[in-house]
Motif scaffolding. Structure first.
Motif, PDB file in Angstrom:
ATOM      1  N   THR A   1       0.853  -1.191   0.000  1.00 34.62           N
ATOM      2  CA  THR A   1       0.000   0.000   0.000  1.00 34.62           C
ATOM      3  C   THR A   1       0.891   1.244   0.000  1.00 34.62           C
ATOM      4  OG1 THR A   1      -0.136   0.220   2.423  1.00 34.62           O
ATOM      5  CG2 THR A   1      -1.777  -1.179   1.362  1.00 34.62           C
ATOM      6  N   SER A   2       0.365   2.325  -0.547  1.00 35.14           N
ATOM      7  CA  SER A   2       1.109   3.582  -0.549  1.00 35.14           C
ATOM      8  C   SER A   2       0.129   4.749  -0.593  1.00 35.14           C
ATOM      9  CB  SER A   2       2.067   3.652  -1.744  1.00 35.14           C
ATOM     10  OG  SER A   2       2.867   4.804  -1.665  1.00 35.14           O
ATOM     11  N   VAL A   3       0.328   5.701   0.316  1.00 31.33           N
ATOM     12  CA  VAL A   3      -0.492   6.908   0.373  1.00 31.33           C
ATOM     13  C   VAL A   3       0.386   8.082  -0.039  1.00 31.33           C
ATOM     14  CG1 VAL A   3      -1.857   8.425   1.863  1.00 31.33           C
ATOM     15  CG2 VAL A   3      -1.863   5.946   2.258  1.00 31.33           C
ATOM     16  N   THR A   4      -0.093   8.895  -0.954  1.00 30.45           N
ATOM     17  CA  THR A   4       0.710  10.035  -1.413  1.00 30.45           C
ATOM     18  C   THR A   4       0.134  11.355  -0.917  1.00 30.45           C
ATOM     19  OG1 THR A   4      -0.494  10.091  -3.515  1.00 30.45           O
ATOM     20  CG2 THR A   4       1.554   8.836  -3.454  1.00 30.45           C
ATOM     21  N   LEU A   5       0.988  12.344  -0.930  1.00 31.91           N
ATOM     22  CA  LEU A   5       0.651  13.685  -0.466  1.00 31.91           C
ATOM     23  C   LEU A   5      -0.080  14.437  -1.573  1.00 31.91           C
ATOM     24  CD1 LEU A   5       1.206  15.786   1.852  1.00 31.91           C
ATOM     25  CD2 LEU A   5       3.357  16.304   0.683  1.00 31.91           C
ATOM     26  N   ASP A   6      -1.179  15.089  -1.235  1.00 30.84           N
ATOM     27  CA  ASP A   6      -1.863  15.956  -2.188  1.00 30.84           C
ATOM     28  C   ASP A   6      -0.962  17.165  -2.439  1.00 30.84           C
ATOM     29  OD1 ASP A   6      -3.502  18.185  -3.148  1.00 30.84           O
ATOM     30  OD2 ASP A   6      -5.217  16.881  -2.798  1.00 30.84           O
ATOM     31  N   ARG A   7      -0.407  17.242  -3.645  1.00 28.68           N
ATOM     32  CA  ARG A   7       0.602  18.266  -3.911  1.00 28.68           C
ATOM     33  C   ARG A   7       0.020  19.673  -3.901  1.00 28.68           C
ATOM     34  NH1 ARG A   7       2.959  15.329  -9.079  1.00 28.68           N
ATOM     35  NH2 ARG A   7       1.119  14.018  -8.748  1.00 28.68           N
ATOM     36  N   GLN A   8      -1.234  19.821  -4.254  1.00 32.71           N
ATOM     37  CA  GLN A   8      -1.847  21.146  -4.206  1.00 32.71           C
ATOM     38  C   GLN A   8      -1.994  21.612  -2.765  1.00 32.71           C
ATOM     39  OE1 GLN A   8      -5.555  21.466  -6.299  1.00 32.71           O
ATOM     40  NE2 GLN A   8      -5.765  23.654  -5.915  1.00 32.71           N
ATOM     41  N   LEU A   9      -2.482  20.722  -1.895  1.00 34.33           N
ATOM     42  CA  LEU A   9      -2.592  21.067  -0.479  1.00 34.33           C
ATOM     43  C   LEU A   9      -1.218  21.321   0.137  1.00 34.33           C
ATOM     44  CD1 LEU A   9      -5.329  18.630   0.909  1.00 34.33           C
ATOM     45  CD2 LEU A   9      -5.547  21.059   0.373  1.00 34.33           C
ATOM     46  N   ALA A  10      -0.230  20.533  -0.269  1.00 36.62           N
ATOM     47  CA  ALA A  10       1.120  20.717   0.259  1.00 36.62           C
ATOM     48  C   ALA A  10       1.671  22.084  -0.123  1.00 36.62           C
ATOM     49  CB  ALA A  10       2.032  19.617  -0.252  1.00 36.62           C
ATOM     50  N   GLY A  11       1.405  22.519  -1.366  1.00 34.66           N
ATOM     51  CA  GLY A  11       1.852  23.838  -1.791  1.00 34.66           C
ATOM     52  C   GLY A  11       1.214  24.938  -0.978  1.00 34.66           C
ATOM     53  N   VAL A  12      -0.082  24.797  -0.696  1.00 31.42           N
ATOM     54  CA  VAL A  12      -0.776  25.777   0.149  1.00 31.42           C
ATOM     55  C   VAL A  12      -0.184  25.769   1.557  1.00 31.42           C
ATOM     56  CG1 VAL A  12      -2.981  26.367   1.218  1.00 31.42           C
ATOM     57  CG2 VAL A  12      -2.923  25.640  -1.172  1.00 31.42           C
ATOM     58  N   ALA A  13       0.078  24.563   2.071  1.00 31.42           N
ATOM     59  CA  ALA A  13       0.642  24.447   3.423  1.00 31.42           C
ATOM     60  C   ALA A  13       2.006  25.120   3.516  1.00 31.42           C
ATOM     61  CB  ALA A  13       0.760  22.969   3.802  1.00 31.42           C
ATOM     62  N   LEU A  14       2.865  24.878   2.543  1.00 34.74           N
ATOM     63  CA  LEU A  14       4.183  25.509   2.551  1.00 34.74           C
ATOM     64  C   LEU A  14       4.066  27.035   2.529  1.00 34.74           C
ATOM     65  CD1 LEU A  14       6.351  23.309   0.149  1.00 34.74           C
ATOM     66  CD2 LEU A  14       6.706  23.665   2.595  1.00 34.74           C
ATOM     67  N   ALA A  15       3.170  27.540   1.691  1.00 36.01           N
ATOM     68  CA  ALA A  15       2.991  28.996   1.595  1.00 36.01           C
ATOM     69  C   ALA A  15       2.529  29.569   2.926  1.00 36.01           C
ATOM     70  CB  ALA A  15       1.990  29.322   0.491  1.00 36.01           C
ATOM     71  N   LYS A  16       1.641  28.886   3.599  1.00 34.99           N
ATOM     72  CA  LYS A  16       1.136  29.367   4.887  1.00 34.99           C
ATOM     73  C   LYS A  16       2.232  29.347   5.960  1.00 34.99           C
ATOM     74  CE  LYS A  16      -3.826  28.548   4.420  1.00 34.99           C
ATOM     75  NZ  LYS A  16      -4.179  29.932   4.813  1.00 34.99           N
ATOM     76  N   ILE A  17       3.031  28.283   5.940  1.00 35.62           N
ATOM     77  CA  ILE A  17       4.112  28.200   6.932  1.00 35.62           C
ATOM     78  C   ILE A  17       5.150  29.288   6.685  1.00 35.62           C
ATOM     79  CG2 ILE A  17       5.956  26.747   7.879  1.00 35.62           C
ATOM     80  CD1 ILE A  17       4.207  24.308   6.963  1.00 35.62           C
ATOM     81  N   GLU A  18       5.549  29.464   5.425  1.00 38.81           N
ATOM     82  CA  GLU A  18       6.552  30.483   5.114  1.00 38.81           C
ATOM     83  C   GLU A  18       6.025  31.887   5.369  1.00 38.81           C
ATOM     84  OE1 GLU A  18       9.683  28.522   2.052  1.00 38.81           O
ATOM     85  OE2 GLU A  18       7.921  29.474   1.104  1.00 38.81           O
ATOM     86  N   ALA A  19       4.728  32.090   5.257  1.00 39.93           N
ATOM     87  CA  ALA A  19       4.157  33.398   5.577  1.00 39.93           C
ATOM     88  C   ALA A  19       4.320  33.729   7.058  1.00 39.93           C
ATOM     89  CB  ALA A  19       2.675  33.428   5.200  1.00 39.93           C
ATOM     90  N   GLU A  20       4.412  32.678   7.888  1.00 44.28           N
ATOM     91  CA  GLU A  20       4.561  32.880   9.336  1.00 44.28           C
ATOM     92  C   GLU A  20       6.018  32.930   9.782  1.00 44.28           C
ATOM     93  OE1 GLU A  20       2.173  33.510  11.560  1.00 44.28           O
ATOM     94  OE2 GLU A  20       0.722  33.508   9.928  1.00 44.28           O
ATOM     95  N   VAL A  21       6.875  32.089   9.185  1.00 45.14           N
ATOM     96  CA  VAL A  21       8.239  31.948   9.719  1.00 45.14           C
ATOM     97  C   VAL A  21       9.327  32.360   8.737  1.00 45.14           C
ATOM     98  CG1 VAL A  21       7.486  30.068  11.227  1.00 45.14           C
ATOM     99  CG2 VAL A  21       8.527  29.526   9.009  1.00 45.14           C
ATOM    100  N   GLY A  22       8.967  32.692   7.502  1.00 45.40           N
ATOM    101  CA  GLY A  22       9.972  33.035   6.501  1.00 45.40           C
ATOM    102  C   GLY A  22      10.387  31.828   5.689  1.00 45.40           C
ATOM    103  N   PRO A  23      11.351  32.010   4.774  1.00 46.38           N
ATOM    104  CA  PRO A  23      11.746  30.935   3.852  1.00 46.38           C
ATOM    105  C   PRO A  23      12.227  29.673   4.575  1.00 46.38           C
ATOM    106  CG  PRO A  23      12.625  33.037   3.127  1.00 46.38           C
ATOM    107  CD  PRO A  23      12.061  33.273   4.499  1.00 46.38           C
ATOM    108  N   LEU A  24      11.868  28.535   3.987  1.00 44.83           N
ATOM    109  CA  LEU A  24      12.247  27.242   4.519  1.00 44.83           C
ATOM    110  C   LEU A  24      13.261  26.568   3.604  1.00 44.83           C
ATOM    111  CD1 LEU A  24       8.636  25.940   5.275  1.00 44.83           C
ATOM    112  CD2 LEU A  24      10.305  26.681   6.993  1.00 44.83           C
TER     113      LEU A  24
END
Length: 272
Positions: free
Chosen positions: A90-113
């Motif tokens: 079995t294999s579960v993959t990451l929703d890349r669209q949601l991941a992109g939104v998540a990264l943008a939200k995190i970087e908006a709070e803490v700066g570049p990752l």
């Protein structure tokens, strides 16, 4: 399905062990004492399942060295792998669209990752961007253009920050993007973004079901906050002496460190 009793002389039918900081010593070896204790427990009738944050490509060589032919849960629960057949079940993959939104939200709070990512599949590469520090000597592929991150299915994204500690980064990521992805802290410098709702407990429950086993049959060993869900699922959770304080706080007991055969100490006691 009729549930068989626990193995005679051993109170659990399933032993779930994390790898890094738990089953493995700092040099990525498994001590003879721990190998012998696991062999004695499995000879008594218990099953052993490795449950690791590493995806299959970073886990396979360790399982092969151990002579391990059972099921393994890899990628923080995303993958159930048949080590004997070298087959991904079995294999579960990451929703890349949601991941992109998540990264943008995190970087908006803490700066570049600093970023890295694990590709899906038996031979999925780990892509590593500029500034990201890879732990140990595991193989990885340089990521020259961040847009390449989204070109193929992913199991997870790794994040690091130039100044925040792992605990601070994990907390900030959870607050900023916890509605889009799951956040796991798996070791020093290892904060991960995963498919929402995924945990080691997810994969372990699937693997256990294939063996006809349940949470009540299970003793689990771990060392980091990404093992908390596994401890909650298992009947008995054992934290290593070197474990993160968050895991120790929810453990049923604390054993010796991974360098001092902590798994063997508990198994030998239970085997009598």
């Amino acid at each position: 399905m009729t549930t068989a009793p626990p193995p005679e002389g051993f109170p659990y039918r399933l032993i779930a062990t994390d790898l890094d900081g738990t089953l493995l010593r700092s040099d990525e070896s498994i001590s003879p004492r721990t190998r012998d204790a696991l062999a004695a427990a499995t000879a008594a009738g218990a099953a052993h399942i490795v449950v690791t944050g590493r995806a299959v490509p970073w886990t396979r060589h360790i399982l092969d060295d151990l002579g391990y032919e059972g099921l393994a849960v890899c990628g923080q629960g995303a993958q159930v792998y048949d080590a004997g057949e070298h087959r991904l079940l079995t294999s579960v993959t990451l929703d890349r669209q949601l991941a992109g939104v998540a990264l943008a939200k995190i970087e908006a709070e803490v700066g570049p990752l600093y970023l890295a990512a694990s590709r899906d599949g038996l031979d999925g590469e780990v892509l590593v961007g500029d500034g990201y520090a890879v732990t140990g000597t595991l193989p990885s592929t340089p990521l020259s253009d961040v847009s390449e991150l989204w070109a193929a299915p992913l199991n997870k994204i790794y994040i690091q920050h130039p100044t925040l500690t792992d605990d601070q980064l994990a907390e900030a990521a959870q607050l900023a993007a916890g509605g889009f992805v799951s956040v796991a802290m798996a070791g020093a410098g290892i904060v991960e973004l995963l498919p929402l709702g995924l945990s080691k407990a997810t994969g372990l429950s699937l693997a256990a079901r294939r063996l006809g086993l349940k949470s009540a049959d299970t003793i689990a060993f771990g060392d980091m906050p990404n093992d908390i869900a596994m401890f909650a699922w298992a009947s008995h959770g054992v934290a290593m002496a070197n474990a993160h304080e968050e895991l120790k706080a929810v453990a049923d007991e604390v054993t010796s460190s991974n360098e001092e055969d902590g798994i063997a100490v508990v198994l030998e006691r239970l085997l009598g």
